[in-house]
Scaffold this motif. Structure first.
Motif, PDB file in Angstrom:
ATOM      1  N   GLU A  39      22.998  16.346  13.306  1.00  0.00           N
ATOM      2  CA  GLU A  39      22.705  15.433  14.505  1.00  0.00           C
ATOM      3  C   GLU A  39      23.872  14.138  14.340  1.00  0.00           C
ATOM      4  O   GLU A  39      23.750  13.655  13.519  1.00  0.00           O
ATOM      5  CB  GLU A  39      21.114  15.237  14.454  1.00  0.00           C
ATOM      6  N   GLY A  40      24.143  14.152  15.602  1.00  0.00           N
ATOM      7  CA  GLY A  40      25.329  12.948  15.809  1.00  0.00           C
ATOM      8  C   GLY A  40      26.460  13.289  15.356  1.00  0.00           C
ATOM      9  O   GLY A  40      27.304  12.099  15.488  1.00  0.00           O
ATOM     10  N   THR A  41      26.851  14.442  15.067  1.00  0.00           N
ATOM     11  CA  THR A  41      28.375  14.639  14.710  1.00  0.00           C
ATOM     12  C   THR A  41      29.192  14.616  15.579  1.00  0.00           C
ATOM     13  O   THR A  41      30.249  14.032  15.453  1.00  0.00           O
ATOM     14  CB  THR A  41      28.313  16.183  14.163  1.00  0.00           C
ATOM     15  N   GLN A  42      28.910  14.740  17.075  1.00  0.00           N
ATOM     16  CA  GLN A  42      29.770  14.480  18.202  1.00  0.00           C
ATOM     17  C   GLN A  42      30.297  13.089  18.147  1.00  0.00           C
ATOM     18  O   GLN A  42      31.357  12.575  18.593  1.00  0.00           O
ATOM     19  CB  GLN A  42      29.494  15.141  19.167  1.00  0.00           C
ATOM     20  N   HIS A  43      29.066  12.225  17.940  1.00  0.00           N
ATOM     21  CA  HIS A  43      29.428  10.894  17.779  1.00  0.00           C
ATOM     22  C   HIS A  43      30.411  10.284  16.748  1.00  0.00           C
ATOM     23  O   HIS A  43      31.217   9.414  16.959  1.00  0.00           O
ATOM     24  CB  HIS A  43      28.209  10.017  17.756  1.00  0.00           C
ATOM     25  N   GLN A  44      30.281  10.947  15.630  1.00  0.00           N
ATOM     26  CA  GLN A  44      31.128  10.647  14.480  1.00  0.00           C
ATOM     27  C   GLN A  44      32.324  11.089  14.649  1.00  0.00           C
ATOM     28  O   GLN A  44      33.456  10.212  14.290  1.00  0.00           O
ATOM     29  CB  GLN A  44      30.313  11.275  13.173  1.00  0.00           C
ATOM     30  N   LEU A  45      32.526  12.263  15.414  1.00  0.00           N
ATOM     31  CA  LEU A  45      34.179  12.602  15.872  1.00  0.00           C
ATOM     32  C   LEU A  45      34.638  11.685  16.759  1.00  0.00           C
ATOM     33  O   LEU A  45      35.674  11.445  16.072  1.00  0.00           O
ATOM     34  CB  LEU A  45      33.812  14.123  16.368  1.00  0.00           C
ATOM     35  N   GLN A  46      34.065  11.174  17.615  1.00  0.00           N
ATOM     36  CA  GLN A  46      34.604  10.138  18.481  1.00  0.00           C
ATOM     37  C   GLN A  46      35.020   9.057  17.475  1.00  0.00           C
ATOM     38  O   GLN A  46      36.101   8.236  17.926  1.00  0.00           O
ATOM     39  CB  GLN A  46      33.726   9.746  19.444  1.00  0.00           C
ATOM     40  N   LYS A  47      34.033   8.328  16.528  1.00  0.00           N
ATOM     41  CA  LYS A  47      34.448   6.996  16.112  1.00  0.00           C
ATOM     42  C   LYS A  47      35.498   7.585  15.089  1.00  0.00           C
ATOM     43  O   LYS A  47      36.385   6.544  14.671  1.00  0.00           O
ATOM     44  CB  LYS A  47      33.167   6.743  15.357  1.00  0.00           C
ATOM     45  N   SER A  48      35.719   8.871  14.699  1.00  0.00           N
ATOM     46  CA  SER A  48      36.646   8.950  13.573  1.00  0.00           C
ATOM     47  C   SER A  48      38.003   9.198  14.096  1.00  0.00           C
ATOM     48  O   SER A  48      39.091   9.158  13.450  1.00  0.00           O
ATOM     49  CB  SER A  48      36.363  10.357  12.741  1.00  0.00           C
ATOM     50  N   LEU A  71      24.827  21.188  16.685  1.00  0.00           N
ATOM     51  CA  LEU A  71      25.577  21.935  17.059  1.00  0.00           C
ATOM     52  C   LEU A  71      25.512  22.093  18.601  1.00  0.00           C
ATOM     53  O   LEU A  71      26.506  22.207  19.347  1.00  0.00           O
ATOM     54  CB  LEU A  71      25.269  23.220  16.816  1.00  0.00           C
ATOM     55  N   MET A  72      24.357  22.035  19.248  1.00  0.00           N
ATOM     56  CA  MET A  72      24.154  22.351  20.634  1.00  0.00           C
ATOM     57  C   MET A  72      24.799  21.142  21.698  1.00  0.00           C
ATOM     58  O   MET A  72      25.466  21.389  22.441  1.00  0.00           O
ATOM     59  CB  MET A  72      22.925  22.461  21.145  1.00  0.00           C
ATOM     60  N   GLY A  73      24.792  19.960  20.978  1.00  0.00           N
ATOM     61  CA  GLY A  73      25.445  18.788  21.525  1.00  0.00           C
ATOM     62  C   GLY A  73      26.802  18.790  21.615  1.00  0.00           C
ATOM     63  O   GLY A  73      27.358  18.588  22.652  1.00  0.00           O
ATOM     64  N   LEU A  74      27.616  19.007  20.482  1.00  0.00           N
ATOM     65  CA  LEU A  74      28.631  19.198  20.299  1.00  0.00           C
ATOM     66  C   LEU A  74      29.380  20.398  21.177  1.00  0.00           C
ATOM     67  O   LEU A  74      30.556  20.151  21.808  1.00  0.00           O
ATOM     68  CB  LEU A  74      29.161  19.582  18.925  1.00  0.00           C
ATOM     69  N   ILE A  75      28.573  21.494  21.127  1.00  0.00           N
ATOM     70  CA  ILE A  75      29.241  22.576  21.832  1.00  0.00           C
ATOM     71  C   ILE A  75      28.984  22.275  23.455  1.00  0.00           C
ATOM     72  O   ILE A  75      30.158  22.479  24.210  1.00  0.00           O
ATOM     73  CB  ILE A  75      28.301  23.827  21.661  1.00  0.00           C
ATOM     74  N   ALA A  76      28.120  21.700  23.912  1.00  0.00           N
ATOM     75  CA  ALA A  76      27.801  21.221  25.310  1.00  0.00           C
ATOM     76  C   ALA A  76      29.099  20.252  25.689  1.00  0.00           C
ATOM     77  O   ALA A  76      29.569  20.266  26.942  1.00  0.00           O
ATOM     78  CB  ALA A  76      26.546  20.656  25.477  1.00  0.00           C
ATOM     79  N   SER A  77      29.236  19.135  24.950  1.00  0.00           N
ATOM     80  CA  SER A  77      30.172  18.170  25.198  1.00  0.00           C
ATOM     81  C   SER A  77      31.785  18.796  25.125  1.00  0.00           C
ATOM     82  O   SER A  77      32.465  18.470  26.218  1.00  0.00           O
ATOM     83  CB  SER A  77      30.326  17.171  24.043  1.00  0.00           C
ATOM     84  N   CYS A  78      31.831  19.864  24.419  1.00  0.00           N
ATOM     85  CA  CYS A  78      33.283  20.642  24.457  1.00  0.00           C
ATOM     86  C   CYS A  78      33.516  21.178  25.736  1.00  0.00           C
ATOM     87  O   CYS A  78      34.501  21.145  26.335  1.00  0.00           O
ATOM     88  CB  CYS A  78      33.605  21.429  23.315  1.00  0.00           C
ATOM     89  N   GLY A  79      32.502  21.671  26.276  1.00  0.00           N
ATOM     90  CA  GLY A  79      32.423  22.495  27.388  1.00  0.00           C
ATOM     91  C   GLY A  79      32.671  21.682  28.491  1.00  0.00           C
ATOM     92  O   GLY A  79      33.365  21.917  29.738  1.00  0.00           O
ATOM     93  N   LEU A  80      31.949  20.671  28.708  1.00  0.00           N
ATOM     94  CA  LEU A  80      31.926  19.566  29.852  1.00  0.00           C
ATOM     95  C   LEU A  80      33.239  18.995  29.827  1.00  0.00           C
ATOM     96  O   LEU A  80      33.661  18.229  30.801  1.00  0.00           O
ATOM     97  CB  LEU A  80      30.694  18.686  29.661  1.00  0.00           C
ATOM     98  N   ALA A  81      33.670  18.535  28.680  1.00  0.00           N
ATOM     99  CA  ALA A  81      35.110  18.107  28.478  1.00  0.00           C
ATOM    100  C   ALA A  81      36.268  18.965  29.068  1.00  0.00           C
ATOM    101  O   ALA A  81      37.244  18.594  29.058  1.00  0.00           O
ATOM    102  CB  ALA A  81      35.385  17.407  27.083  1.00  0.00           C
ATOM    103  N   GLY A  82      36.058  20.297  29.145  1.00  0.00           N
ATOM    104  CA  GLY A  82      36.889  21.005  29.598  1.00  0.00           C
ATOM    105  C   GLY A  82      37.770  21.646  28.643  1.00  0.00           C
ATOM    106  O   GLY A  82      38.878  22.397  28.913  1.00  0.00           O
ATOM    107  N   SER A  83      37.287  21.526  27.280  1.00  0.00           N
ATOM    108  CA  SER A  83      38.146  22.307  26.480  1.00  0.00           C
ATOM    109  C   SER A  83      37.568  23.713  25.954  1.00  0.00           C
ATOM    110  O   SER A  83      36.679  23.710  25.413  1.00  0.00           O
ATOM    111  CB  SER A  83      38.203  21.404  24.918  1.00  0.00           C
ATOM    112  N   GLY A  84      38.056  24.589  26.806  1.00  0.00           N
ATOM    113  CA  GLY A  84      37.858  26.141  27.034  1.00  0.00           C
ATOM    114  C   GLY A  84      38.386  26.547  25.807  1.00  0.00           C
ATOM    115  O   GLY A  84      38.149  28.054  25.756  1.00  0.00           O
TER     116      GLY A  84
END
Length: 321
Positions: A39-48, A71-84
């Motif tokens: 949980e929170g990995t996508q936030h850690q990626l942004q900070k890194s 996982l789900m949050g990261l996958i969703a964010s990647c999709g919304l960001a247009g990184s297909g």
């Protein structure tokens, strides 16, 4: 190859440590391979400063929430960001069902860009540059460790030596660069390896968590440049470690020693060793270093580069007539 720790706590996050996730960055491919996704990995990626758009593969060790809830949050964010870009996700039985159930009830459409692979011990993936394998570890639920091996590369081709030997340019140079033995029109045999610099030895990266000490971890970690191994407990808490099927510092160090690794980096620390407690993380470090001196403690956003190695070579060019 560059490792960035995105979460180094066990079970629950703390003020200074998020739960498990490690990013392996491969600059030559502009790719990131993620190991676990708490949980929170996508936030850690942004900070890194790492780019989530470069995530190409995700490897999940087991289904406990501190390794999967992000996982789900990261996958969703990647999709919304247009990184297909396509993402391959590897993990134990149940991972595919978990992800599709979460997608169903959150109305998320994965489309065709996600491929989910159920892992078994052995080779998982291989291409011209890398191979990835896994091994079953010893935990309360099925858990796998992962091994990434970079393939050896030929040394730099010495064009001046080739010209001095009168080797005509053309397709033959390509064979010599690959280290092949070629026969010239005049009958001379030339070994391409003798015209190349010192070969670059492929690097080996191993990730083992969660597990108590086991032979599977030792086998997986053989001759690794870097072994990331969990060290949830101090040695004096070994009874608790066996009960919960986690490793102590000394177990992690023993795996590194038996496997002949070059660098051990411990992670997945229990919050019980936070500052102010009787036993602290520096004590854990000293326990491990007493067995395996090349030991480091991971912390969130710690980055470790795995350097290239070159094979020793002091040979003259051999030409057979």
């Amino acid at each position: 190859m560059e490792i960035t720790f995105l979460g180094t706590s066990s079970g629950v996050p703390t003020r200074s440590r998020n739960v498990s996730s490690v990013a392996l960055r491969l600059p030559q491919r502009a790719e990131i391979w993620l190991f676990d996704c708490g949980e929170g990995t996508q936030h850690q990626l942004q900070k890194s400063g790492l780019k989530s758009s470069q995530i190409r593969r995700i490897f999940v060790t087991h289904m406990h929430g501190d390794h999967t809830f992000g996982l789900m949050g990261l996958i969703a964010s990647c999709g919304l960001a247009g990184s297909g870009q396509p993402i391959d996700i590897y993990g134990p039985k149940g991972l595919k069902e978990y992800l599709f159930a979460a997608a169903k009830y959150s109305y998320m459409n994965f489309g065709s860009r996600l491929k989910i692979h159920t892992v078994e011990s052995g080779l998982l993936y291989e291409d011209k540059e890398f191979s990835i394998s896994c091994q079953l570890l010893k935990h309360r639920v099925p858990a796998h460790g992962y091994r990434v091996v970079e393939k050896d590369r030929s040394g730099m081709f010495n064009l001046e030596k080739a010209q001095a030997l009168g080797i005509p340019p053309g397709p033959i140079y390509g064979k010599l660069k690959q280290g092949e033995v070629v026969t010239l029109e005049d009958g001379r045999k030339i070994n391409g390896k003798d015209l190349c610099g010192q070969p670059e030895i492929g690097r080996k990266f191993v990730y083992c968590t969660d597990t108590v000490f086991c032979d599977g971890a030792v086998e997986l970690a053989q001759d690794a440049d870097v072994l990331i191994h969990e060290a949830t407990f101090a040695h004096q808490d070994a009874d608790m470690a066996f009960e919960k099927m986690h490793s102590t510092t000394t177990m992690a160090a023993q795996v590194a020693l038996l496997a002949g690794v070059k660098q051990l980096i411990m992670t997945h620390f229990s919050p019980r060793y936070a500052p102010g407690n009787p036993i602290q993380l520096d004590d854990l470090k000293q326990e491990a270093k007493a067995i395996f001196p090349q030991t480091k403690l991971a912390y969130d956003f710690y980055t470790h580069e795995i350097p290239r190695r070159r094979e020793e070579k002091n040979k003259k060019v051999k030409v057979a007539t």
